[in-house]
Design an enzyme around this catalytic site. Structure first.
Site, PDB file in Angstrom:
ATOM      1  N   GLY A   8       0.845  -1.197  -0.059  1.00 29.50           N
ATOM      2  CA  GLY A   8      -0.028   0.066  -0.091  1.00 29.50           C
ATOM      3  C   GLY A   8       0.786   1.132   0.008  1.00 29.50           C
ATOM      4  O   GLY A   8       0.527   2.408   0.706  1.00 29.50           O
ATOM      5  N   GLY A  11      -0.642   4.782  -0.936  1.00 29.32           N
ATOM      6  CA  GLY A  11      -1.869   5.365  -0.434  1.00 29.32           C
ATOM      7  C   GLY A  11      -1.325   6.582   0.600  1.00 29.32           C
ATOM      8  O   GLY A  11      -0.322   6.934   0.603  1.00 29.32           O
ATOM      9  N   GLN A  12      -2.451   6.911   1.355  1.00 24.23           N
ATOM     10  CA  GLN A  12      -2.247   8.191   2.468  1.00 24.23           C
ATOM     11  C   GLN A  12      -0.834   7.968   3.201  1.00 24.23           C
ATOM     12  O   GLN A  12      -0.181   8.951   3.147  1.00 24.23           O
ATOM     13  CB  GLN A  12      -3.504   8.529   3.172  1.00 24.23           C
ATOM     14  CG  GLN A  12      -3.358   9.730   3.696  1.00 24.23           C
ATOM     15  CD  GLN A  12      -4.290  10.108   4.980  1.00 24.23           C
ATOM     16  OE1 GLN A  12      -4.470   9.133   5.478  1.00 24.23           O
ATOM     17  NE2 GLN A  12      -4.229  11.267   5.452  1.00 24.23           N
ATOM     18  N   ILE A  35      -0.615  -1.980  -6.206  1.00 26.73           N
ATOM     19  CA  ILE A  35      -1.586  -2.522  -6.955  1.00 26.73           C
ATOM     20  C   ILE A  35      -1.776  -2.041  -8.188  1.00 26.73           C
ATOM     21  O   ILE A  35      -1.661  -0.473  -8.210  1.00 26.73           O
ATOM     22  CB  ILE A  35      -3.092  -2.697  -6.191  1.00 26.73           C
ATOM     23  CG1 ILE A  35      -3.586  -1.481  -5.821  1.00 26.73           C
ATOM     24  CG2 ILE A  35      -2.868  -3.782  -5.236  1.00 26.73           C
ATOM     25  CD1 ILE A  35      -4.827  -1.587  -5.491  1.00 26.73           C
ATOM     26  N   TYR A 143     -15.273  -1.592   9.050  1.00 25.73           N
ATOM     27  CA  TYR A 143     -13.973  -1.108   9.194  1.00 25.73           C
ATOM     28  C   TYR A 143     -13.365  -1.549  10.761  1.00 25.73           C
ATOM     29  O   TYR A 143     -12.470  -2.145  10.796  1.00 25.73           O
ATOM     30  CB  TYR A 143     -13.718   0.068   8.967  1.00 25.73           C
ATOM     31  CG  TYR A 143     -12.480   0.715   9.228  1.00 25.73           C
ATOM     32  CD1 TYR A 143     -11.424   0.723   8.134  1.00 25.73           C
ATOM     33  CD2 TYR A 143     -12.118   1.449  10.151  1.00 25.73           C
ATOM     34  CE1 TYR A 143     -10.131   1.211   8.225  1.00 25.73           C
ATOM     35  CE2 TYR A 143     -10.906   2.133  10.406  1.00 25.73           C
ATOM     36  CZ  TYR A 143      -9.787   1.869   9.375  1.00 25.73           C
ATOM     37  OH  TYR A 143      -8.669   2.776   9.481  1.00 25.73           O
ATOM     38  N   LYS A 147     -10.766  -4.258  12.121  1.00 21.05           N
ATOM     39  CA  LYS A 147      -9.270  -3.756  12.789  1.00 21.05           C
ATOM     40  C   LYS A 147      -9.172  -4.518  14.130  1.00 21.05           C
ATOM     41  O   LYS A 147      -8.170  -4.829  14.535  1.00 21.05           O
ATOM     42  CB  LYS A 147      -9.655  -2.166  13.130  1.00 21.05           C
ATOM     43  CG  LYS A 147      -9.358  -1.416  11.857  1.00 21.05           C
ATOM     44  CD  LYS A 147      -7.806  -1.789  11.077  1.00 21.05           C
ATOM     45  CE  LYS A 147      -7.542  -1.074  10.031  1.00 21.05           C
ATOM     46  NZ  LYS A 147      -6.214  -1.429   9.262  1.00 21.05           N
TER      47      LYS A 147
HETATM   48  N1  SER Z   1      -9.167   7.374   9.305  1.00 21.28           N
HETATM   49  C1  SER Z   1      -9.883   6.162   9.351  1.00 21.28           C
HETATM   50  C2  SER Z   1     -11.239   6.344   8.851  1.00 21.28           C
HETATM   51  O1  SER Z   1     -11.739   7.690   9.104  1.00 21.28           O
HETATM   52  C3  SER Z   1      -9.817   5.651  10.517  1.00 21.28           C
HETATM   53  O2  SER Z   1      -8.803   4.985  11.145  1.00 21.28           O
HETATM   54  O3  SER Z   1     -11.716   5.573   8.376  1.00 21.28           O
END
Ligand code: SER
Length: 319
Positions: A8, A11-12, A35, A143, A147
């Site tokens: 990744g 990414g950010q 990717i 999400y 996690k």
């Molecule tokens: N920055 C993430 C989100 O807002 C949280 O870890 O999904």
């Protein structure tokens, strides 16, 4: 750590972490995994090796680990919270099947593995103020589910197989380099872009909604320091609360308005992101990270605002 794979890397977090790791460990020793469709460009491409590294492709990952003699992996592949609500099965596939692939490779090849957790690993039953390191984690978003499972599975591989897994629970991360994609905390990045462009900001998060946030340089340093920490001091591994600032939209607006007079914001809360934000802590207690590996943030809101605005003025003037 001698040879590192960043999954990744465009990414950010990855785009900046890869460059930081190359600065510390040498450009040729840090492989930028990406990717197709998200290829590295410019400095990221030119400063070291890169390779297609899809977390869902166990065979492809194993080939990279063998080819570059990888001994540490930063796994930054994830769908953020709001996108994961739209694509829950894909989020599970990337976050969980991808993690399992990397844990298995780490077990076989003795790699250290960093897979970040998040404020999103908490839920509505979690204490909101000074959220303890060890507390109730019953997230209500996909999400968050991935996690918590990431934390548990990473700890399991450490206890069961001795894999050197470590990580932190990142707050919302703010940076001017690469935009986040589809998170609940993204508003705290977008608000700076609107201010520097001279636009009104339409805030998707309601007034009074507090979340932990962190400026990217602190987050990158945390990712390096936890992996370099003395393992004999670590009572926890996956994952440490780390904190530096907590604010609601009014507080960040006021901070920006001092540097950008006349900056305007109005509220149009997005129901999905607002519900997620309300289920997350207001402010985490990071005393375990401070005690076990000397974590200490450097940036507060005012320092971050000054740096964001100065750098976005340069970036947007070039664009
Ligand atoms: N920055 C993430 C989100 O807002 C949280 O870890 O999904």
């Amino acid at each position: 750590m001698k040879n590192i794979l960043v999954v990744g890397s465009t990414g950010q977090i990855g785009s900046e972490l890869t460059m930081k790791l190359r600065g510390i460990y040498g450009g040729n020793n840090v492989v930028a995994g990406y990717i197709p469709g998200a290829e590295p460009k410019g400095e990221l491409l030119e400063s070291g090796p890169s390779a297609v590294a899809d977390v869902r492709d166990a065979k492809g990952l194993a080939e990279i680990v063998a080819k570059y003699n990888i001994d540490a992996i930063y796994n930054l592949a994830a769908l953020l919270s709001a996108v994961a609500e739209r694509k829950p099965l894909m989020a599970w596939d990337i976050q969980m099947n991808g993690l399992l692939n990397l844990l298995e490779i780490s077990r076989e090849k003795s790699c250290a593995l960093f897979t970040p957790s998040s404020i999103g690993s908490f839920g509505p039953d979690t204490p909101k103020q000074n959220t303890p390191q060890d507390t109730i984690q019953r997230p209500t978003s996909m999400y968050g589910v991935t996690k918590v499972a990431t934390e548990l599975l990473s700890d399991y591989y450490h206890h069961k197989f001795g894999v050197d897994t470590r990580s932190v629970r990142f707050p919302g991360l703010i940076s001017y380099t690469t935009l986040p994609g589809g998170g609940t905390t993204d508003y705290a990045v977008e608000i700076y872009y609107a201010a520097v462009k001279g636009e009104e900001f339409v805030c998707p998060i309601a007034k009074g909604t507090f979340m932990d946030m962190m400026y990217m340089p602190d987050a990158l340093r945390a990712a390096v320091e936890i992996m370099e920490a003395d393992p004999s001091r670590l009572n926890h591994r996956n994952s440490f609360n780390i904190a530096s600032m907590s604010f609601d939209p009014e507080i960040i607006r006021a901070s920006i308005a001092k540097a950008v007079p006349g900056f305007r914001m109005r509220y149009e809360p997005d129901p999905v992101r607002q519900a997620i934000a309300e289920s997350w802590p207001d402010k985490m207690d990071d005393s375990c990270a401070r005690a076990e590996w000397d974590w200490k943030p450097e940036f507060g809101l005012e320092e971050m605002t000054a740096d964001m605005i100065a750098n976005l003025r340069i970036k947007l003037a070039k664009a």
